[in-house]
Write a protein that holds these residues in place. Structure first.
Motif, PDB file in Angstrom:
ATOM      1  N   ALA A 360       0.825  -1.208   0.000  1.00 18.67           N
ATOM      2  CA  ALA A 360       0.000   0.000   0.000  1.00 18.67           C
ATOM      3  C   ALA A 360       0.859   1.258   0.000  1.00 18.67           C
ATOM      4  N   ALA A 361       1.959   1.243   0.760  1.00 18.33           N
ATOM      5  CA  ALA A 361       2.821   2.422   0.850  1.00 18.33           C
ATOM      6  C   ALA A 361       3.468   2.748  -0.495  1.00 18.33           C
ATOM      7  N   ILE A 362       3.955   1.725  -1.178  1.00 18.58           N
ATOM      8  CA  ILE A 362       4.611   1.941  -2.477  1.00 18.58           C
ATOM      9  C   ILE A 362       3.620   2.499  -3.496  1.00 18.58           C
ATOM     10  N   GLN A 363       2.400   1.958  -3.511  1.00 18.03           N
ATOM     11  CA  GLN A 363       1.418   2.441  -4.482  1.00 18.03           C
ATOM     12  C   GLN A 363       0.852   3.798  -4.090  1.00 18.03           C
ATOM     13  N   ALA A 364       0.756   4.091  -2.802  1.00 19.13           N
ATOM     14  CA  ALA A 364       0.287   5.405  -2.376  1.00 19.13           C
ATOM     15  C   ALA A 364       1.245   6.500  -2.834  1.00 19.13           C
ATOM     16  N   ALA A 365       2.520   6.149  -2.969  1.00 18.77           N
ATOM     17  CA  ALA A 365       3.505   7.099  -3.478  1.00 18.77           C
ATOM     18  C   ALA A 365       3.454   7.222  -4.999  1.00 18.77           C
ATOM     19  N   GLY A 366       2.552   6.480  -5.631  1.00 16.80           N
ATOM     20  CA  GLY A 366       2.406   6.544  -7.087  1.00 16.80           C
ATOM     21  C   GLY A 366       3.322   5.599  -7.835  1.00 16.80           C
ATOM     22  N   ASN A 367       3.958   4.648  -7.111  1.00 11.31           N
ATOM     23  CA  ASN A 367       4.938   3.762  -7.740  1.00 11.31           C
ATOM     24  C   ASN A 367       4.322   2.411  -8.116  1.00 11.31           C
ATOM     25  N   ALA A 368       3.209   2.435  -8.835  1.00 14.89           N
ATOM     26  CA  ALA A 368       2.577   1.180  -9.239  1.00 14.89           C
ATOM     27  C   ALA A 368       3.489   0.354 -10.145  1.00 14.89           C
ATOM     28  N   LYS A 369       4.392   1.012 -10.849  1.00 20.31           N
ATOM     29  CA  LYS A 369       5.324   0.305 -11.723  1.00 20.31           C
ATOM     30  C   LYS A 369       6.186  -0.673 -10.929  1.00 20.31           C
ATOM     31  N   THR A 370       6.601  -0.265  -9.738  1.00 14.43           N
ATOM     32  CA  THR A 370       7.479  -1.105  -8.919  1.00 14.43           C
ATOM     33  C   THR A 370       6.800  -2.413  -8.546  1.00 14.43           C
ATOM     34  N   THR A 371       5.583  -2.313  -8.013  1.00 17.29           N
ATOM     35  CA  THR A 371       4.888  -3.534  -7.608  1.00 17.29           C
ATOM     36  C   THR A 371       4.551  -4.407  -8.819  1.00 17.29           C
ATOM     37  N   ALA A 372       4.285  -3.790  -9.961  1.00 16.34           N
ATOM     38  CA  ALA A 372       3.992  -4.563 -11.172  1.00 16.34           C
ATOM     39  C   ALA A 372       5.211  -5.377 -11.601  1.00 16.34           C
ATOM     40  N   ILE A 373       6.381  -4.753 -11.583  1.00 17.38           N
ATOM     41  CA  ILE A 373       7.610  -5.464 -11.963  1.00 17.38           C
ATOM     42  C   ILE A 373       7.877  -6.621 -11.007  1.00 17.38           C
ATOM     43  N   PHE A 374       7.654  -6.392  -9.716  1.00 16.67           N
ATOM     44  CA  PHE A 374       7.822  -7.465  -8.737  1.00 16.67           C
ATOM     45  C   PHE A 374       6.897  -8.646  -9.061  1.00 16.67           C
ATOM     46  N   HIS A 375       5.647  -8.342  -9.403  1.00 13.32           N
ATOM     47  CA  HIS A 375       4.686  -9.416  -9.667  1.00 13.32           C
ATOM     48  C   HIS A 375       5.061 -10.208 -10.919  1.00 13.32           C
ATOM     49  N   VAL A 376       5.552  -9.538 -11.931  1.00 15.57           N
ATOM     50  CA  VAL A 376       5.988 -10.255 -13.133  1.00 15.57           C
ATOM     51  C   VAL A 376       7.137 -11.206 -12.793  1.00 15.57           C
ATOM     52  N   PHE A 377       8.108 -10.702 -12.033  1.00 12.35           N
ATOM     53  CA  PHE A 377       9.253 -11.523 -11.626  1.00 12.35           C
ATOM     54  C   PHE A 377       8.802 -12.735 -10.817  1.00 12.35           C
ATOM     55  N   GLU A 378       7.912 -12.504  -9.859  1.00 22.08           N
ATOM     56  CA  GLU A 378       7.412 -13.603  -9.017  1.00 22.08           C
ATOM     57  C   GLU A 378       6.681 -14.648  -9.852  1.00 22.08           C
ATOM     58  N   CYS A 379       5.886 -14.202 -10.811  1.00 21.95           N
ATOM     59  CA  CYS A 379       5.102 -15.128 -11.630  1.00 21.95           C
ATOM     60  C   CYS A 379       6.007 -16.057 -12.439  1.00 21.95           C
ATOM     61  N   LEU A 380       7.100 -15.499 -12.953  1.00 25.05           N
ATOM     62  CA  LEU A 380       8.026 -16.303 -13.754  1.00 25.05           C
ATOM     63  C   LEU A 380       8.649 -17.429 -12.935  1.00 25.05           C
ATOM     64  N   ILE A 381       8.781 -17.215 -11.648  1.00 20.96           N
ATOM     65  CA  ILE A 381       9.325 -18.261 -10.771  1.00 20.96           C
ATOM     66  C   ILE A 381       8.216 -19.161 -10.240  1.00 20.96           C
ATOM     67  N   TYR A 382       7.076 -18.560  -9.887  1.00 19.15           N
ATOM     68  CA  TYR A 382       6.009 -19.297  -9.214  1.00 19.15           C
ATOM     69  C   TYR A 382       5.352 -20.342 -10.100  1.00 19.15           C
ATOM     70  N   MET A 383       5.064 -20.014 -11.346  1.00 16.75           N
ATOM     71  CA  MET A 383       4.316 -20.934 -12.194  1.00 16.75           C
ATOM     72  C   MET A 383       5.043 -22.270 -12.420  1.00 16.75           C
ATOM     73  N   PRO A 384       6.309 -22.262 -12.847  1.00 18.01           N
ATOM     74  CA  PRO A 384       6.984 -23.564 -12.982  1.00 18.01           C
ATOM     75  C   PRO A 384       7.155 -24.279 -11.643  1.00 18.01           C
ATOM     76  N   LEU A 385       7.357 -23.501 -10.558  1.00 19.03           N
ATOM     77  CA  LEU A 385       7.475 -24.111  -9.230  1.00 19.03           C
ATOM     78  C   LEU A 385       6.166 -24.790  -8.834  1.00 19.03           C
ATOM     79  N   LEU A 386       5.041 -24.154  -9.142  1.00 18.87           N
ATOM     80  CA  LEU A 386       3.729 -24.714  -8.826  1.00 18.87           C
ATOM     81  C   LEU A 386       3.517 -26.040  -9.563  1.00 18.87           C
ATOM     82  N   PHE A 387       3.806 -26.075 -10.856  1.00 13.71           N
ATOM     83  CA  PHE A 387       3.647 -27.320 -11.613  1.00 13.71           C
ATOM     84  C   PHE A 387       4.547 -28.426 -11.047  1.00 13.71           C
ATOM     85  N   PHE A 388       5.778 -28.065 -10.715  1.00 10.43           N
ATOM     86  CA  PHE A 388       6.740 -29.059 -10.220  1.00 10.43           C
ATOM     87  C   PHE A 388       6.270 -29.649  -8.886  1.00 10.43           C
ATOM     88  N   LEU A 389       5.939 -28.781  -7.928  1.00  6.38           N
ATOM     89  CA  LEU A 389       5.550 -29.271  -6.604  1.00  6.38           C
ATOM     90  C   LEU A 389       4.197 -29.965  -6.625  1.00  6.38           C
TER      91      LEU A 389
END
Length: 430
Positions: A360-389
């Motif tokens: 909430a703090a990051i987006q309240a400062a108007g930095n929605a780009k930051t959280t979006a980049i984090f989510h893209v990075f997490e997704c690239l790791i999470y999806m193959p990990l989910l299938f594997f486990l």
């Protein structure tokens, strides 16, 4: 209105429907069966997920109208509100058409639903498509109300919709029998009613004649510049939250989905505390970031400590009582298959709850780009990990993958707060 009073409104608005769900879940499992209930949870998730077609404009409206109110220059607020709501209506219609186009393959092929449920699932998905534009416009209207910090009205309607979300399926089963499409039809009617009431509140809140104001190109561009990155988060984050149940259905069949989604739905409902706090915190931080960055930092740190202290005992009790609680609530067989998932997810509950505050703090400062980049990075790791486990450890593996993902998310958010957002601000919490 004080931050804590707003938080209390949010807590009640989210928590009361959860209590209705506690009663509804075992009733529905008994009367429509585990598989049909699993399909219903997928439809709930789809309606929520396709709400991403608001393009982040609900949060953008909150952030920018709140900033406009703080600046005492209210002249552009009517144009801003109308531009945002018009876009949410248009994009919601597109989202509804997409879900309608996917209804047949989802119902008959992709979800591996038993043959006797396939047609009912298909009809339910078509009805759910009608709810997408209602959801996106409702998100925009709520964004306007939250910018004005009218959390009382927001949460009275949230309570009504949340209670209907769980209560109406029970009513439908009692009146019409175990028909999924009848359940979904009642859910869509409830969303329409709430939308009408939200519109009336916003109509009265904004200056007279705001509906006749012109849609300004600059306002649309301003909203979309924030909302575009919010959209990335709104696509990726719910995808990571909801993909596991669809992948479970595709790999193991819809018959086992409920053993995963019921614990997940219950545990994530316990996030009402951080969600309530950060919903109230967001417009206040958006204003304070502009006027006093030191005060914003102290507000952020107090909120983070409060969330962590509240969640630790809650998560420990949830893990310790998982088997007994599920046995009493849904029976021994269900508990045997789901208790370990609750234990694993209790860890993720703590990590995810704390992450609400830096997000909430990051987006309240108007930095929605930051959280979006984090989510893209997490997704690239999470999806193959989910299938594997999931392949090697079943639905428990899916729970472990979720915990790893939310832990990664918390680490990235805290790192950004420390290194960027409050890097030059002196003074901690008082």
């Amino acid at each position: 209105m004080s931050l804590w009073k707003n938080t209390l409104w949010n807590l009640v608005g989210t928590g009361l429907p959860f209590l209705v769900g506690i009663v509804a879940f075992p009733y529905l499992v008994r009367h429509i069966g585990v598989e049909a209930f699993g399909v219903l949870t997928l439809i709930w998730a789809l309606i929520g997920y396709f709400g991403l077609f608001d393009l982040g404009l609900g949060r953008a409206l909150t952030q920018q109208i709140a900033a406009g109110l703080a600046s005492q220059d209210h002249s552009h607020i009517p144009h801003l509100a109308k531009s945002g709501l018009a876009f949410t209506a248009g994009t919601g219609l597109i989202g509804g058409l997409v879900l309608a186009a996917l209804a047949f393959p989802l119902g008959h092929i992709w979800l591996k639903v038993s043959p006797h449920l396939q047609y009912d699932t298909f009809c339910s998905l078509l009805l759910a498509a009608l709810g997408i534009p209602l959801t996106t416009v409702s998100t925009g209207l709520r964004g306007v109300l939250e910018a004005y910090e009218d959390f009382g009205a927001v949460n009275i309607l949230r309570m009504a919709l949340g209670a209907a979300n769980f209560g109406l399926p029970m009513l439908s089963v009692a009146l019409f029998g175990p028909s999924l499409h009848d359940i979904v039809a009642l859910l869509i009617a409830a969303r329409l009613l709430v939308l009408v009431l939200q519109w009336k509140l916003v109509y009265d809140k904004l200056p007279s004649g705001w509906t006749r104001s012109a849609i300004q190109k600059n306002d649309a561009k301003q909203l979309l510049s924030f909302g575009a990155w919010m959209t990335v988060s709104n696509v990726i984050s719910p995808l990571m939250v909801n993909a596991d149940r669809f992948i479970i259905a595709g790999v193991l069949g819809a018959g086992v989905v409920a053993y995963y989604t019921v614990p997940f739905e219950v545990l994530t409902r316990l996030l009402v505390v951080p969600a309530a706090l950060t919903s109230a915190l967001f417009p206040r931080l958006a204003v304070t970031m502009m006027t006093d960055r030191g005060a914003a930092k102290r507000m952020y740190e107090r909120s983070t400590r409060l969330v962590a202290l509240g969640l630790v005992p809650l998560c420990l009790c949830t893990a310790a009582g998982s088997y007994l609680g599920l046995s009493v609530w849904l029976g021994h067989d269900f508990a045997t298959k789901s208790w370990l998932i609750v234990v694993v997810m209790s860890v993720g509950l703590l990590l995810n709850g704390i992450a609400y505050v830096p997000y909430a703090a990051i987006q309240a400062a108007g930095n929605a780009k930051t959280t979006a980049i984090f989510h893209v990075f997490e997704c690239l790791i999470y999806m193959p990990l989910l299938f594997f486990l999931l392949h090697y450890f079943g639905i428990v593996g899916a729970a472990v993958a979720w915990v790893i993902r939310v832990g990664m998310d918390l680490g990235l958010l805290l790192g950004n707060i420390k290194k960027s957002l409050f890097k030059t601000v002196k003074g901690g919490a008082t």
